[in-house]
Design an enzyme around this catalytic site. Sequence first.
Site, PDB file in Angstrom:
ATOM      1  N   LYS A 223      -9.216  16.076  52.581  1.00 26.83           N
ATOM      2  CA  LYS A 223     -10.025  16.389  51.383  1.00 26.83           C
ATOM      3  C   LYS A 223     -11.485  16.038  51.616  1.00 26.83           C
ATOM      4  CE  LYS A 223     -10.587  13.435  47.843  1.00 26.83           C
ATOM      5  NZ  LYS A 223     -11.947  13.179  47.346  1.00 26.83           N
ATOM      6  N   ASN A 224     -11.761  14.828  52.108  1.00 22.82           N
ATOM      7  CA  ASN A 224     -13.147  14.366  52.193  1.00 22.82           C
ATOM      8  C   ASN A 224     -13.944  15.007  53.310  1.00 22.82           C
ATOM      9  OD1 ASN A 224     -12.808  12.950  49.890  1.00 22.82           O
ATOM     10  ND2 ASN A 224     -12.415  10.987  50.893  1.00 22.82           N
TER      11      ASN A 224
ATOM     12  N   CYS B  67     -14.477  10.501  40.366  1.00 25.99           N
ATOM     13  CA  CYS B  67     -13.716   9.360  39.819  1.00 25.99           C
ATOM     14  C   CYS B  67     -14.664   8.240  39.393  1.00 25.99           C
ATOM     15  CB  CYS B  67     -12.765   8.794  40.874  1.00 25.99           C
ATOM     16  SG  CYS B  67     -11.489   9.915  41.417  1.00 25.99           S
TER      17      CYS B  67
ATOM     18  N   ARG C  51     -21.897   4.550  40.893  1.00 29.05           N
ATOM     19  CA  ARG C  51     -21.942   5.354  42.127  1.00 29.05           C
ATOM     20  C   ARG C  51     -23.292   6.065  42.216  1.00 29.05           C
ATOM     21  NH1 ARG C  51     -16.460   8.696  43.029  1.00 29.05           N
ATOM     22  NH2 ARG C  51     -17.074   8.487  45.206  1.00 29.05           N
TER      23      ARG C  51
ATOM     24  N   ASP D 271     -10.057   3.704  50.085  1.00 26.70           N
ATOM     25  CA  ASP D 271      -9.175   4.683  49.437  1.00 26.70           C
ATOM     26  C   ASP D 271      -7.699   4.353  49.620  1.00 26.70           C
ATOM     27  OD1 ASP D 271     -11.364   7.453  50.374  1.00 26.70           O
ATOM     28  OD2 ASP D 271     -11.533   5.906  48.837  1.00 26.70           O
TER      29      ASP D 271
ATOM     30  N   ARG E 262      -6.268  16.543  42.427  1.00 26.24           N
ATOM     31  CA  ARG E 262      -7.584  16.735  43.029  1.00 26.24           C
ATOM     32  C   ARG E 262      -7.575  16.431  44.531  1.00 26.24           C
ATOM     33  NH1 ARG E 262     -11.313  13.091  41.697  1.00 26.24           N
ATOM     34  NH2 ARG E 262     -12.354  14.131  43.448  1.00 26.24           N
TER      35      ARG E 262
END
Length: 432
Positions: A34-35, A128, A133, A317, A409
């Site tokens: 995903k990232n 999220c 952030r 994570d 997601r």
Amino acid sequence: MNTHKKGRNRMGERIIAIEGGHKLNGTVRISGAKNATVALIPAAVLADGPVDLYGVPEISDVAALAVLLKELNCEVSIKGEHVRIDPTNMLDLPLVSEAVNKLRASYYFMGVLLGKYKKVQIRMPGGCYLGPRPIDLHLKGFEALGAKITYEDDTYTLEAEELVGANIYLDFASVGATINIMFAAVKAKGKTVIENAAKEPEIIDVANLLTKMGARIRGVGTDTITIEGVEELHGTFHEVIPDRIEAGTFLVIAAAAGEKVVVQNVIPQHLDALISKLKEMGIKMEIVADSIVVYGATEPLKPVNIKTQVYPGFATDLQQPLTTLLTQADGLSSVTETIYVERFKHCEQLNKMGAAITVGDSASLIAGPTPLHGARVMATDLRCGAALVVAALIAEGVTEITNVYHIDRGYDNIDHKLITLGAHIMRYEIEE
Ligand code: EPZ
């Protein structure tokens, strides 16, 4: 598993229900990262021709990025794990719709549109809630390359006569800032050096795509990245690396609820920190090329202490899913969070299931072993969702997880993958 008996809920609330206690066996194939993907897709607009991405995970963040590309009149086709992006007829338009708030990675459009058009207007990104952030390091990097930045009504405007290479020292080895500055620098005049750059594998994957497009980048994967600006970037094709966070989540699932599980399509080196902690807990594993065989715990698990760090340290994570396994360890474990100091919302949810976790200043203490029982719990963010899935698989009875959209997601077809391993899991919507 009787679905409609428990409580009332908002119209159309989607729920994942899991009956715990079923031992898992078999093979699970890990999807693309995903990232990496959420940066590779925006990167494609820097090309003058079509870019084909393969091994793309089927997650809702991909669909959200496609919406943004379409707003820029960029052609996108998504066929399973193959995504084609054709920026040939793209337009230089502001990105100010709600869609920008849907995910954090929309901030990558700052770097690519600044790099392509020397001008971009974009809303503040979403993502999220893990505590504050900020994107100050991104903005500082863009300013060093020559961009003027204004912020009004939740919208950033970045403009530059021209982008000129510069030496940029990052106060913190931020993943997003490293990638975004790379995006703005690949077509800038002259040389850019990013010092104290982040070293996550996803950054290497993005740099590999950019290099295939014709960019000149050296030193990625180390803390000093050098970029020589080029005039043009062309279309190409690229295979996304496997998702080390999804793989890590399934290693934890296998350790917690498995007998013998093979986690396939993995780059084991990307998981060194997690693997050594699982071994310290007493988990038996075999690493075979791009697969890891995990044998479920047969002895009492040993408690361990975790401290999250930037790569190659222990991934932030993975601290949430691993916390669930630590509730089954025989003694006191601790988790210290150095990346997101408020990333502890999963603890309250796990305590609803019978865990004994106390949360302090950017740290948690987990007393185990505590038998877990089914409950209705809420996924407060993506990896909290993963922690609750692990808990539900080992809990007595049925657990209902709400806010499922958080899980979708970032986890590709997680239900199907778990059912293939023998889990009892179903999804439904609660009607009034
Ligand atoms: C990426 O977020 C990942 N997201 C996150 O994964 C991951 O937790 C994080 O890297 C760390 O590994 C994506 O790739 C889309 P950072 P990112 O910039 O880039 C502070 C998941 O669950 N910071 O490395 O946003 C920041 O507040 C998600 O998949 C600044 O202060 O992370 C944080 O404390 C969650 N100023 C720390 O640095 C800045 O300008 C790390 O942030 C940028 C960051």
